[in-house]
Design an enzyme around this catalytic site. Structure first.
Site, mmCIF file in Angstrom:
data_model
loop_
_atom_site.group_PDB
_atom_site.id
_atom_site.type_symbol
_atom_site.label_atom_id
_atom_site.label_comp_id
_atom_site.label_asym_id
_atom_site.label_seq_id
_atom_site.Cartn_x
_atom_site.Cartn_y
_atom_site.Cartn_z
ATOM 1 N N HIS A 105 -16.267 11.668 24.315
ATOM 2 C CA HIS A 105 -16.371 11.377 25.746
ATOM 3 C C HIS A 105 -17.659 12.018 26.242
ATOM 4 O O HIS A 105 -17.758 13.243 26.301
ATOM 5 C CB HIS A 105 -15.165 11.958 26.496
ATOM 6 C CG HIS A 105 -13.864 11.353 26.064
ATOM 7 N ND1 HIS A 105 -13.351 10.210 26.629
ATOM 8 C CD2 HIS A 105 -12.997 11.712 25.087
ATOM 9 C CE1 HIS A 105 -12.207 9.895 26.034
ATOM 10 N NE2 HIS A 105 -11.968 10.785 25.088
ATOM 11 N N LEU A 106 -18.648 11.175 26.570
ATOM 12 C CA LEU A 106 -19.946 11.715 26.995
ATOM 13 C C LEU A 106 -20.065 11.742 28.525
ATOM 14 O O LEU A 106 -21.024 12.292 29.063
ATOM 15 C CB LEU A 106 -21.098 10.936 26.350
ATOM 16 C CG LEU A 106 -21.132 11.040 24.815
ATOM 17 C CD1 LEU A 106 -22.301 10.248 24.235
ATOM 18 C CD2 LEU A 106 -21.209 12.481 24.333
ATOM 19 N N ASN A 160 -14.027 5.635 29.210
ATOM 20 C CA ASN A 160 -13.440 6.129 30.466
ATOM 21 C C ASN A 160 -14.473 6.896 31.288
ATOM 22 O O ASN A 160 -14.317 8.066 31.616
ATOM 23 C CB ASN A 160 -12.167 6.958 30.225
ATOM 24 C CG ASN A 160 -12.371 8.155 29.321
ATOM 25 O OD1 ASN A 160 -13.356 8.229 28.585
ATOM 26 N ND2 ASN A 160 -11.450 9.092 29.365
ATOM 27 N N HIS A 179 -15.068 9.076 18.164
ATOM 28 C CA HIS A 179 -14.306 9.351 19.385
ATOM 29 C C HIS A 179 -14.923 10.503 20.186
ATOM 30 O O HIS A 179 -14.556 11.665 20.004
ATOM 31 C CB HIS A 179 -12.865 9.700 18.986
ATOM 32 C CG HIS A 179 -11.903 9.642 20.125
ATOM 33 N ND1 HIS A 179 -10.596 9.242 19.979
ATOM 34 C CD2 HIS A 179 -12.037 9.922 21.440
ATOM 35 C CE1 HIS A 179 -9.977 9.303 21.134
ATOM 36 N NE2 HIS A 179 -10.835 9.717 22.040
ATOM 37 N N ASP A 199 -12.713 13.660 19.440
ATOM 38 C CA ASP A 199 -12.178 13.514 20.802
ATOM 39 C C ASP A 199 -12.801 14.578 21.723
ATOM 40 O O ASP A 199 -12.105 15.155 22.576
ATOM 41 C CB ASP A 199 -10.647 13.587 20.821
ATOM 42 C CG ASP A 199 -10.062 13.093 22.146
ATOM 43 O OD1 ASP A 199 -10.831 12.638 23.016
ATOM 44 O OD2 ASP A 199 -8.831 13.165 22.312
ATOM 45 N N PRO A 235 -6.393 16.965 30.635
ATOM 46 C CA PRO A 235 -6.237 17.177 29.197
ATOM 47 C C PRO A 235 -7.572 17.031 28.469
ATOM 48 O O PRO A 235 -8.411 16.237 28.886
ATOM 49 C CB PRO A 235 -5.298 16.031 28.795
ATOM 50 C CG PRO A 235 -5.607 14.950 29.787
ATOM 51 C CD PRO A 235 -6.003 15.630 31.079
ATOM 52 N N GLY A 236 -7.739 17.775 27.391
ATOM 53 C CA GLY A 236 -8.930 17.584 26.557
ATOM 54 C C GLY A 236 -9.634 18.880 26.209
ATOM 55 O O GLY A 236 -9.478 19.890 26.902
ATOM 56 N N ASP A 287 -9.126 4.089 25.834
ATOM 57 C CA ASP A 287 -8.815 5.495 25.538
ATOM 58 C C ASP A 287 -8.745 6.385 26.773
ATOM 59 O O ASP A 287 -9.527 6.256 27.706
ATOM 60 C CB ASP A 287 -9.824 6.095 24.561
ATOM 61 C CG ASP A 287 -9.441 7.515 24.213
ATOM 62 O OD1 ASP A 287 -8.345 7.699 23.669
ATOM 63 O OD2 ASP A 287 -10.201 8.446 24.548
#
Ligand code: DOR
Length: 424
Positions: A63-64, A95, A61, A305, A322-323, A153
């Site tokens: 996010h690149l 995403n 999980h 994540d 968020p993140g 996601d």
């Protein structure tokens, strides 16, 4: 140099039930030998007394942000972060802009990552076109283009009929569905629903938003016999729901993020928007339940994540994205649990490497047997360091752990027999 000899390292490899001081010889990208007093004239020697070696980590999980949001992260910066954190296999989330809902985008990512060559990047395809939750993508074409699983996601798939169809189709093409379980009609706010959200008067995201979708997905997997992977589990009731269905033989797997294992909702009072993440940091009871679930196998693996955002996107709590970034801090967080005797070192390796590799059905990682591909990490569990401007390799710096003391540092990451990260 194609040969590497690692001397006197503490080798931890749950795939062969091994936890012992050994020498490791790497040749032509593979583990050539594991033994005592190995000698090889032409090898590059790493003196590793006091250090730990294990199969490198696999992250289901991340996010690149590439394509589309390269100001937050791109494939190269994300891969640099990954190898600095001991990871050599990443499943990147769809995403992006455009999302990974076409074979062209999946292929763009695979090819660019291969050119960079620091580690393996595998795309997760979007479940629905445009990630809009209305119409399924072409699973067959996306699988053929290299997508390893399907998820929207960042957003949940709430339509049960579509989810049912997705589980069936994923099974037919030989893969599985992952879901971000938070019902967006219930989770409308910014932090966990509870004392702190009431005190601050902030719209919240209740655990019930997660629990209803976790239950729904487990029920569908139970009836259909298909595999569903629950992303970033964070609530204690969700843990119990997954446990209930696993006991009944349901093909459900799940991950937990390191931040949910060491931080709770009160972090928001200290770190404000840096502590804003979906699903949100929850109560101490939830954190405890997640740790327990690591031990009894209810939770299968750790996934970061890693979610980079620019400074201007992390302003006011109610406006912030968020993140948190997480690739470089996962190991020190997990080692904290080892030091607190909550999990063993070998369990940590199982959760960060062997299990996620098995979930993705990958051979070539998750094990250091003789003959296996040489994908490994060497770290000092005691080395103290800070994530700051000097050490951070992400383009972003959104984490509550910024500038806080961390213990446990990667010294070498070896990918397919090549040193791709070194810090000694
Ligand atoms: O906090 C989060 N940020 N959770 C997600 O599921 C998505 C992620 C992102 O893409 O920023």
């Amino acid at each position: 140099m194609s040969k590497i000899l690692i001397k006197r390292v503490k080798l931890v490899d749950p795939s062969q039930n091994l936890e012992d001081t050994k020498d490791i010889l790497i040749e032509k990208g593979r583990i050539k030998a594991i033994g005592d007093n190995l000698f090889e004239l032409e090898a590059h020697v790493i003196e590793a007394k006091g250090l730990v070696a294990c199969p490198s980590f696999v992250d289901l999980h991340v996010h690149l942000r590439d394509p589309g949001h390269e100001y937050k992260e791109d494939l190269e910066s994300g891969m640099r972060c990954a190898v600095a954190g001991g990871y050599t296999t990443l499943l990147c989330m769809p995403n992006t802009e455009p999302p990974i809902d076409s074979p062209e985008v999946a292929q763009y990512i695979i090819r660019k990552a291969e050119d960079i060559g620091l580690c393996k990047v595998l795309p997760a395809g979007a479940l629905t076109k445009g990630r809009r939750g209305k119409e399924l993508t072409d699973f067959y074409a996306l699988k053929k283009a290299g997508c390893m699983a399907f998820t929207d996601d960042g957003s949940p798939l709430t339509d049960s009929r579509l989810m049912q169809r997705a589980i069936e189709l994923a099974e037919q093409v030989g893969t599985f569905v992952m879901n971000h379980c938070e019902d967006d009609k219930l989770a409308v706010g910014h932090i966990n629903e509870g004392y702190i959200s009431s005190m601050l008067g902030i719209l919240s995201r209740p655990a019930s938003a997660e629990d209803v979708l976790v239950a729904r997905d487990c029920i569908l997997a139970y009836h259909l016999g298909g595999h569903v992977h629950i992303q970033h589990l964070s609530s204690s009731l969700s843990v119990e729901i997954v446990r209930f269905f696993k006991e009944r033989g349901t093909k459900v797997t799940c991950e937990v993020n390191p931040h949910h294992l060491v931080l709770t909702e009160d972090e928001v009072l200290k770190s404000h928007s840096k502590a804003k993440v979906n699903p949100p940091l929850r109560r101490e009871e939830d954190r405890r339940a997640l740790i327990e679930a690591l031990l009894d196998g209810t939770i299968d693996c750790i996934a970061t994540d890693h979610a980079p955002h620019a400074v201007w996107e992390k302003g006011l709590l109610e406006k912030a994205m968020p993140g948190m970034i997480g690739l470089q801090t996962a190991l020190p967080i997990m080692l904290q649990l080892v030091r607190e005797n909550l999990i063993s070192l070998s369990k940590m390796v199982e959760l960060m490497s062997c299990k996620p590799a098995t979930i993705l059905g990958l051979d070539g990682c998750g094990s250091l047997r003789e003959g296996a591909r040489a994908n490994l990490v060497i770290f000092d569990p005691e080395r103290e360091w800070l994530l700051n401007e000097e050490t951070n390799l992400s383009k972003s710096k959104n984490t509550p752990l910024w500038n806080r003391p961390l213990k446990g540092k990667v010294f070498y990451t070896i990918f397919e027999g090549r040193i791709v990260f070194q810090d000694v």
